[in-house]
Scaffold this motif. Sequence first.
Motif, PDB file in Angstrom:
ATOM      1  N   GLY A   1      69.314 -39.971 -48.429  1.00 57.97           N
ATOM      2  CA  GLY A   1      69.344 -41.246 -47.716  1.00 57.97           C
ATOM      3  C   GLY A   1      67.985 -41.727 -47.248  1.00 57.97           C
ATOM      4  N   GLY A   2      67.018 -40.819 -47.101  1.00 59.80           N
ATOM      5  CA  GLY A   2      65.745 -41.194 -46.510  1.00 59.80           C
ATOM      6  C   GLY A   2      64.528 -41.072 -47.401  1.00 59.80           C
ATOM      7  N   PHE A   3      64.675 -40.517 -48.610  1.00 55.16           N
ATOM      8  CA  PHE A   3      63.550 -40.355 -49.520  1.00 55.16           C
ATOM      9  C   PHE A   3      63.859 -41.046 -50.845  1.00 55.16           C
ATOM     10  N   TRP A   4      62.800 -41.448 -51.528  1.00 50.52           N
ATOM     11  CA  TRP A   4      62.933 -41.995 -52.876  1.00 50.52           C
ATOM     12  C   TRP A   4      61.759 -41.507 -53.703  1.00 50.52           C
ATOM     13  N   LEU A   5      62.019 -41.088 -54.929  1.00 46.25           N
ATOM     14  CA  LEU A   5      60.979 -40.649 -55.849  1.00 46.25           C
ATOM     15  C   LEU A   5      60.824 -41.701 -56.941  1.00 46.25           C
ATOM     16  N   ALA A   6      59.701 -42.368 -56.948  1.00 46.78           N
ATOM     17  CA  ALA A   6      59.458 -43.412 -57.943  1.00 46.78           C
ATOM     18  C   ALA A   6      59.286 -42.802 -59.324  1.00 46.78           C
ATOM     19  N   PRO A   7      59.589 -43.547 -60.368  1.00 45.72           N
ATOM     20  CA  PRO A   7      59.320 -43.063 -61.725  1.00 45.72           C
ATOM     21  C   PRO A   7      57.861 -42.655 -61.895  1.00 45.72           C
ATOM     22  N   SER A   8      57.636 -41.537 -62.531  1.00 47.64           N
ATOM     23  CA  SER A   8      56.332 -40.900 -62.807  1.00 47.64           C
ATOM     24  C   SER A   8      55.656 -40.365 -61.551  1.00 47.64           C
ATOM     25  N   SER A   9      56.344 -40.384 -60.408  1.00 45.62           N
ATOM     26  CA  SER A   9      55.714 -39.925 -59.169  1.00 45.62           C
ATOM     27  C   SER A   9      55.565 -38.409 -59.139  1.00 45.62           C
ATOM     28  N   VAL A  10      54.581 -37.971 -58.352  1.00 44.89           N
ATOM     29  CA  VAL A  10      54.258 -36.555 -58.212  1.00 44.89           C
ATOM     30  C   VAL A  10      54.489 -36.127 -56.765  1.00 44.89           C
ATOM     31  N   THR A  11      55.338 -35.123 -56.579  1.00 47.15           N
ATOM     32  CA  THR A  11      55.564 -34.517 -55.269  1.00 47.15           C
ATOM     33  C   THR A  11      54.986 -33.105 -55.320  1.00 47.15           C
ATOM     34  N   THR A  12      54.098 -32.787 -54.387  1.00 43.96           N
ATOM     35  CA  THR A  12      53.358 -31.529 -54.433  1.00 43.96           C
ATOM     36  C   THR A  12      53.889 -30.546 -53.396  1.00 43.96           C
ATOM     37  N   LEU A  13      54.221 -29.353 -53.860  1.00 42.36           N
ATOM     38  CA  LEU A  13      54.726 -28.281 -52.995  1.00 42.36           C
ATOM     39  C   LEU A  13      53.816 -27.065 -53.124  1.00 42.36           C
ATOM     40  N   LEU A  14      53.378 -26.567 -51.992  1.00 42.44           N
ATOM     41  CA  LEU A  14      52.524 -25.385 -51.940  1.00 42.44           C
ATOM     42  C   LEU A  14      53.315 -24.207 -51.398  1.00 42.44           C
ATOM     43  N   TRP A  15      53.275 -23.089 -52.126  1.00 45.19           N
ATOM     44  CA  TRP A  15      53.854 -21.850 -51.591  1.00 45.19           C
ATOM     45  C   TRP A  15      52.759 -21.166 -50.783  1.00 45.19           C
ATOM     46  N   GLU A  16      52.788 -21.437 -49.476  1.00 43.75           N
ATOM     47  CA  GLU A  16      51.699 -21.030 -48.584  1.00 43.75           C
ATOM     48  C   GLU A  16      51.908 -19.588 -48.105  1.00 43.75           C
ATOM     49  N   ARG A  17      50.870 -18.798 -48.296  1.00 41.64           N
ATOM     50  CA  ARG A  17      50.909 -17.381 -47.922  1.00 41.64           C
ATOM     51  C   ARG A  17      49.777 -17.096 -46.949  1.00 41.64           C
ATOM     52  N   ARG A  18      50.117 -16.578 -45.769  1.00 38.33           N
ATOM     53  CA  ARG A  18      49.117 -16.346 -44.735  1.00 38.33           C
ATOM     54  C   ARG A  18      49.039 -14.864 -44.380  1.00 38.33           C
ATOM     55  N   GLY A  19      48.401 -14.109 -45.225  1.00 37.99           N
ATOM     56  CA  GLY A  19      48.115 -12.724 -44.914  1.00 37.99           C
ATOM     57  C   GLY A  19      49.310 -11.810 -44.801  1.00 37.99           C
ATOM     58  N   SER A  20      50.417 -12.144 -45.440  1.00 38.17           N
ATOM     59  CA  SER A  20      51.586 -11.274 -45.403  1.00 38.17           C
ATOM     60  C   SER A  20      52.186 -11.219 -46.797  1.00 38.17           C
ATOM     61  N   ASP A  21      53.326 -10.576 -46.895  1.00 33.48           N
ATOM     62  CA  ASP A  21      54.003 -10.483 -48.187  1.00 33.48           C
ATOM     63  C   ASP A  21      54.963 -11.628 -48.420  1.00 33.48           C
ATOM     64  N   TYR A  22      54.920 -12.646 -47.565  1.00 33.11           N
ATOM     65  CA  TYR A  22      55.849 -13.763 -47.674  1.00 33.11           C
ATOM     66  C   TYR A  22      55.108 -15.088 -47.776  1.00 33.11           C
ATOM     67  N   ALA A  23      55.758 -16.042 -48.424  1.00 36.31           N
ATOM     68  CA  ALA A  23      55.230 -17.397 -48.531  1.00 36.31           C
ATOM     69  C   ALA A  23      56.313 -18.384 -48.118  1.00 36.31           C
ATOM     70  N   MET A  24      55.867 -19.522 -47.624  1.00 41.37           N
ATOM     71  CA  MET A  24      56.777 -20.605 -47.258  1.00 41.37           C
ATOM     72  C   MET A  24      56.401 -21.845 -48.053  1.00 41.37           C
ATOM     73  N   PRO A  25      57.396 -22.549 -48.608  1.00 40.15           N
ATOM     74  CA  PRO A  25      57.066 -23.800 -49.306  1.00 40.15           C
ATOM     75  C   PRO A  25      56.693 -24.887 -48.312  1.00 40.15           C
ATOM     76  N   ARG A  26      55.584 -25.529 -48.570  1.00 41.49           N
ATOM     77  CA  ARG A  26      55.120 -26.619 -47.713  1.00 41.49           C
ATOM     78  C   ARG A  26      54.888 -27.841 -48.584  1.00 41.49           C
ATOM     79  N   CYS A  27      55.436 -28.962 -48.162  1.00 41.16           N
ATOM     80  CA  CYS A  27      55.299 -30.205 -48.919  1.00 41.16           C
ATOM     81  C   CYS A  27      53.989 -30.890 -48.526  1.00 41.16           C
ATOM     82  N   LEU A  28      53.112 -31.095 -49.515  1.00 41.45           N
ATOM     83  CA  LEU A  28      51.819 -31.720 -49.258  1.00 41.45           C
ATOM     84  C   LEU A  28      51.831 -33.217 -49.511  1.00 41.45           C
ATOM     85  N   GLY A  29      52.838 -33.696 -50.214  1.00 41.55           N
ATOM     86  CA  GLY A  29      52.914 -35.127 -50.500  1.00 41.55           C
ATOM     87  C   GLY A  29      54.145 -35.435 -51.313  1.00 41.55           C
TER      88      GLY A  29
END
Length: 236
Positions: free
Chosen positions: A184-212
């Motif tokens: 209901g609140g997001f729209w992805l335009a044709p050919s658009s790029v959504t960037t997701l980073l699997w951020e890891r901060r000194g541990s054995d785990y990562a969290m997905p973070r949306c950069l755009g």
Amino acid sequence: MKILLIRHADPDYAADGLTPAGHKEAEALGERLAEQGLDRLFASPLGRARQTAEYIAARTGLEIETEPWLRELHGWQVGSLPDGASHAWDYPAEMIPTLRDRSGFWRIDEDHWLRRPDRRALYDELAAHSDAFLKKLGYIRDGGRYRCTAPADDRRKIALVCHGGFGRAWLSWLLQLPLSHVWGGFWLAPSSVTTLLWERRGSDYAMPRCLGVGDISHLYKTGLSCSFAGLYGNIE
């Protein structure tokens, strides 16, 4: 690791391909990704996604790896509405009770679109495919985080060419956001790029973070605009 979630370029749905404008969008997208650099390229098997990916492959030299689970969602049709909506992800947000009143704490089993068992099963299926795919890349889901078997300095850039409804549903799962709210609140335009980073901060785990979300800057660079003449008309 970065994942670039890409919606196919402007579609000709009847032919399951791209419009003339869509081919220009995909060409501009290919140039952008060649400049950024990519390590792997995945695509839905549907024609409009495949044609978009071919422009990226031509500019990057990468092989297109087909992933059937990236295809557009099925089983989410709704009754035709006055504005022509026929899919859950295009349903007018103001008509969804959980979006009219955002004061309550969201629970997955209370999501407007997931109350029906058949639709919850479709969402769970997407989640299972997502987890299996990311596990192969070295990220094993554990709750909302990912246990890493990939190297700590993983700098891969991976592009996935998919679809509008699917892309937003996948964002819901990855970022633990209500499906109703993302549709209901997001729209992805044709050919658009959504960037997701699997951020890891000194541990054995990562969290997905949306950069755009839904970046179409490659269109403006070449003088193109977002010419999607779909449900909402041209979006400039």
